[in-house]
Motif scaffolding. Structure first.
Motif, mmCIF file in Angstrom:
data_model
loop_
_atom_site.group_PDB
_atom_site.id
_atom_site.type_symbol
_atom_site.label_atom_id
_atom_site.label_comp_id
_atom_site.label_asym_id
_atom_site.label_seq_id
_atom_site.Cartn_x
_atom_site.Cartn_y
_atom_site.Cartn_z
ATOM 1 N N ARG A 69 55.412 30.235 34.988
ATOM 2 C CA ARG A 69 55.751 28.823 35.137
ATOM 3 C C ARG A 69 54.541 28.052 35.061
ATOM 4 N NH1 ARG A 69 58.277 28.193 40.220
ATOM 5 N NH2 ARG A 69 58.885 30.234 40.231
ATOM 6 N N ARG A 70 53.412 28.577 35.818
ATOM 7 C CA ARG A 70 52.007 27.891 35.744
ATOM 8 C C ARG A 70 51.241 27.928 34.338
ATOM 9 N NH1 ARG A 70 51.262 23.832 38.334
ATOM 10 N NH2 ARG A 70 49.333 24.265 39.701
ATOM 11 N N ASN A 71 51.995 28.523 33.312
ATOM 12 C CA ASN A 71 51.188 28.922 31.953
ATOM 13 C C ASN A 71 50.016 29.625 32.095
ATOM 14 O OD1 ASN A 71 52.907 26.629 30.974
ATOM 15 N ND2 ASN A 71 51.850 25.560 32.305
ATOM 16 N N SER A 72 50.299 30.748 32.851
ATOM 17 C CA SER A 72 48.931 31.552 33.099
ATOM 18 C C SER A 72 48.467 32.806 32.138
ATOM 19 C CB SER A 72 49.156 32.264 34.588
ATOM 20 O OG SER A 72 49.389 31.541 35.531
ATOM 21 N N LEU A 73 47.277 32.643 31.768
ATOM 22 C CA LEU A 73 46.820 33.922 31.377
ATOM 23 C C LEU A 73 46.189 34.759 32.460
ATOM 24 C CD1 LEU A 73 44.689 32.750 28.193
ATOM 25 C CD2 LEU A 73 47.163 33.358 28.306
ATOM 26 N N LEU A 74 46.459 36.192 32.450
ATOM 27 C CA LEU A 74 46.042 36.992 33.583
ATOM 28 C C LEU A 74 44.701 37.558 32.957
ATOM 29 C CD1 LEU A 74 46.385 38.207 36.287
ATOM 30 C CD2 LEU A 74 47.321 40.116 34.789
ATOM 31 N N ILE A 75 43.388 37.494 33.618
ATOM 32 C CA ILE A 75 42.464 38.351 33.373
ATOM 33 C C ILE A 75 42.248 39.505 33.947
ATOM 34 C CG2 ILE A 75 40.027 38.275 32.923
ATOM 35 C CD1 ILE A 75 39.898 35.421 32.812
ATOM 36 N N PRO A 76 42.194 40.767 33.265
ATOM 37 C CA PRO A 76 42.259 42.099 33.899
ATOM 38 C C PRO A 76 40.721 42.529 34.234
ATOM 39 C CG PRO A 76 42.579 42.436 31.744
ATOM 40 C CD PRO A 76 42.435 40.926 31.966
ATOM 41 N N HIS A 77 40.908 43.152 35.477
ATOM 42 C CA HIS A 77 39.452 43.757 35.719
ATOM 43 C C HIS A 77 39.523 45.106 36.313
ATOM 44 C CE1 HIS A 77 40.228 41.984 39.701
ATOM 45 N NE2 HIS A 77 39.802 40.906 39.436
ATOM 46 N N GLY A 78 38.809 45.677 37.022
ATOM 47 C CA GLY A 78 38.920 46.990 37.444
ATOM 48 C C GLY A 78 39.791 47.213 38.834
ATOM 49 N N SER A 79 39.507 45.959 39.349
ATOM 50 C CA SER A 79 40.131 46.007 40.824
ATOM 51 C C SER A 79 41.866 45.950 40.646
ATOM 52 C CB SER A 79 39.825 45.087 41.685
ATOM 53 O OG SER A 79 38.437 45.447 42.205
ATOM 54 N N TYR A 80 42.144 45.164 39.602
ATOM 55 C CA TYR A 80 43.610 44.772 39.244
ATOM 56 C C TYR A 80 43.955 46.023 38.585
ATOM 57 C CZ TYR A 80 47.284 43.702 35.854
ATOM 58 O OH TYR A 80 48.485 43.575 35.210
ATOM 59 N N VAL A 81 43.374 46.894 37.909
ATOM 60 C CA VAL A 81 43.982 48.184 37.366
ATOM 61 C C VAL A 81 43.933 49.129 38.433
ATOM 62 C CG1 VAL A 81 43.409 49.962 35.647
ATOM 63 C CG2 VAL A 81 42.849 47.746 35.151
ATOM 64 N N GLU A 82 43.066 48.998 39.402
ATOM 65 C CA GLU A 82 43.175 50.244 40.509
ATOM 66 C C GLU A 82 44.365 49.818 41.512
ATOM 67 O OE1 GLU A 82 39.095 50.509 42.539
ATOM 68 O OE2 GLU A 82 40.491 51.187 44.383
ATOM 69 N N TYR A 83 44.580 48.301 41.784
ATOM 70 C CA TYR A 83 45.592 48.068 42.912
ATOM 71 C C TYR A 83 46.936 48.303 42.070
ATOM 72 C CZ TYR A 83 41.727 45.820 45.431
ATOM 73 O OH TYR A 83 40.728 45.548 45.967
ATOM 74 N N VAL A 84 47.222 47.957 40.864
ATOM 75 C CA VAL A 84 48.477 48.091 40.303
ATOM 76 C C VAL A 84 48.649 49.414 39.559
ATOM 77 C CG1 VAL A 84 48.837 45.600 40.094
ATOM 78 C CG2 VAL A 84 48.342 46.743 38.107
ATOM 79 N N GLY A 85 48.018 49.956 39.228
ATOM 80 C CA GLY A 85 47.930 51.261 38.351
ATOM 81 C C GLY A 85 48.042 50.970 36.778
ATOM 82 N N TRP A 86 47.425 51.775 36.110
ATOM 83 C CA TRP A 86 47.146 51.469 34.559
ATOM 84 C C TRP A 86 48.652 51.320 33.830
ATOM 85 C CZ3 TRP A 86 49.095 54.879 30.802
ATOM 86 C CH2 TRP A 86 49.211 56.191 31.225
ATOM 87 N N ARG A 87 49.624 52.234 34.596
ATOM 88 C CA ARG A 87 51.033 52.009 33.801
ATOM 89 C C ARG A 87 51.819 50.811 33.879
ATOM 90 N NH1 ARG A 87 50.677 57.262 35.500
ATOM 91 N NH2 ARG A 87 50.928 59.070 33.896
ATOM 92 N N ARG A 88 51.464 50.487 35.112
ATOM 93 C CA ARG A 88 52.232 49.132 35.284
ATOM 94 C C ARG A 88 51.464 47.908 34.615
ATOM 95 N NH1 ARG A 88 52.236 48.245 41.686
ATOM 96 N NH2 ARG A 88 53.188 46.163 41.593
#
Ligand code: AMP
Length: 334
Positions: A75-94
């Protein structure tokens, strides 16, 4: 992602990222380029990010429940910027299936998560890599053993020779790879592959500050490679053409093997030997934390492209801004 972006109000784009790793660098730059900025924080860390006025919104969420903020982000028209902590926290499959437009080529995350795929991509690029041993009995020199799923250098160990390796492997229950231990100095290169300018830029480089290899261990502890920080570096100018070539070869390999190809920031991690050859043992297909050493000041190399210093966060924000201006935002997200 195309259908999500079609419904976006592109004049009110938000840049969102997980509140850790390079979030301060990314959001500071995004704000300077006029975007709404959103930090997605784990409970307990939001207070820290709330004190910075370049962060417009701090969302607090348990990462097991990360998907619960997606509707709001869209809704806020977002682009997500991925980084190492994002991948670590949510896991690569998600991360691969997260229903939010993600800056860069998210499919690289899968290649990065698998030690074998990772080396395959580097080899396809024609970049020199350390020898990998399938069989511990074939080892004829020092090696480094990397457990799958090791993070930030934790879960690696070295062995001087085959005998020591045999003893140390006795305790290992998880899958691992055995790699030649390359002797020399580490150097990590930060690149940006621009779709808009159609080129690969060297944005900087760093070395890591790792606990028990850089610490004052006085021979009292085994070497470990747990990253606690990063330091800036420049290399001999005569090595720069090789660094540039490796970045271009890597980009070409990603373009060939991982559609839609290389987009935006990535890093090659190397050891430079005393004969000046550069051996690459690892890549990151997204922004690396070592870019933080240039936050707000830019690296000497970044100056070469725009005649002003620029940190990686700013480089990303500039690409987003230029892609918007040219109607090419779909070219830089997956
Ligand atoms: P990584 O977490 O993969 O970046 O590796 C952690 C550290 O291990 C690096 O900073 C290097 O110092 C070291 N390292 C990893 N692979 C090798 C290798 N094949 N030869 C020598 N050092 C290595």
């Amino acid at each position: 992602m195309e259908s999500i972006i079609k419904n976006y109000d592109l004049d009110r784009l938000s840049i969102a990222t997980v509140a850790s790793h390079t979030a301060l660098q990314l959001l500071r730059a995004a704000r300077r380029y006029g975007f709404n900025t959103i930090a997605i924080a784990k409970p307990g860390t939001a207070w820290f990010y709330r004190q910075f006025n370049f962060i417009n919104e701090v969302l607090e969420v348990e990462f097991s429940d990360f998907e619960s903020v997606i509707d709001y982000l869209v809704r806020r028209n977002s682009l997500l910027i991925p980084h190492g902590s994002y991948v670590e926290y949510v896991g690569w499959r998600r991360a691969l299936s997260m229903p939010i437009p993600t800056l860069g080529n998210r499919y690289l995350i899968k290649w990065e998560a698998d030690q074998k795929l990772k080396m395959k991509l580097l080899e396809h690029a024609g970049i020199p890599t350390p020898r990998t041993y399938e069989d511990a009995n074939a080892v004829d020199g020092p090696v480094i053993v990397k457990l799958y799923g090791a993070k930030g250098g934790r879960g690696y160990f070295i062995a001087r020779d085959r005998d020591e390796l045999g003893k140390k492997l006795g305790n290992v229950k998880e899958p691992f790879i055995i790699q030649e231990y390359v002797i020399g100095v580490p150097a990590y290169y930060h690149y940006f592959t621009s779709k808009i300018h159609n080129r690969v830029e060297i944005m900087g480089m760093d070395i890591r500050y790792e606990s028990n290899v850089d610490g004052r261990t006085l021979d009292l502890a085994e070497p470990t490679f747990v990253v606690v920080g990063n330091l800036p570096m420049v290399i001999r100018e005569s090595l720069l053409p090789t660094v540039q070539r490796y970045g271009e070869q890597f980009t070409k390999a990603v373009n060939e093997l991982v559609p839609p190809g290389m987009i935006g920031p990535f890093s090659l991690e190397s050891i430079i030997k005393d004969d000046m050859s550069i051996v690459v043992f690892e890549f990151s297909g997204r922004i690396v934390a070592g870019t933080n050493v240039y936050m707000g000041i830019g690296s000497p190399y970044s100056t070469l492209y725009f005649d002003r210093p620029m940190d990686m966060g700013e480089r990303i924000a500039l690409e987003v801004r230029e892609a918007l201006d040219k109607g090419r935002i779909l070219d830089i997200v997956t």
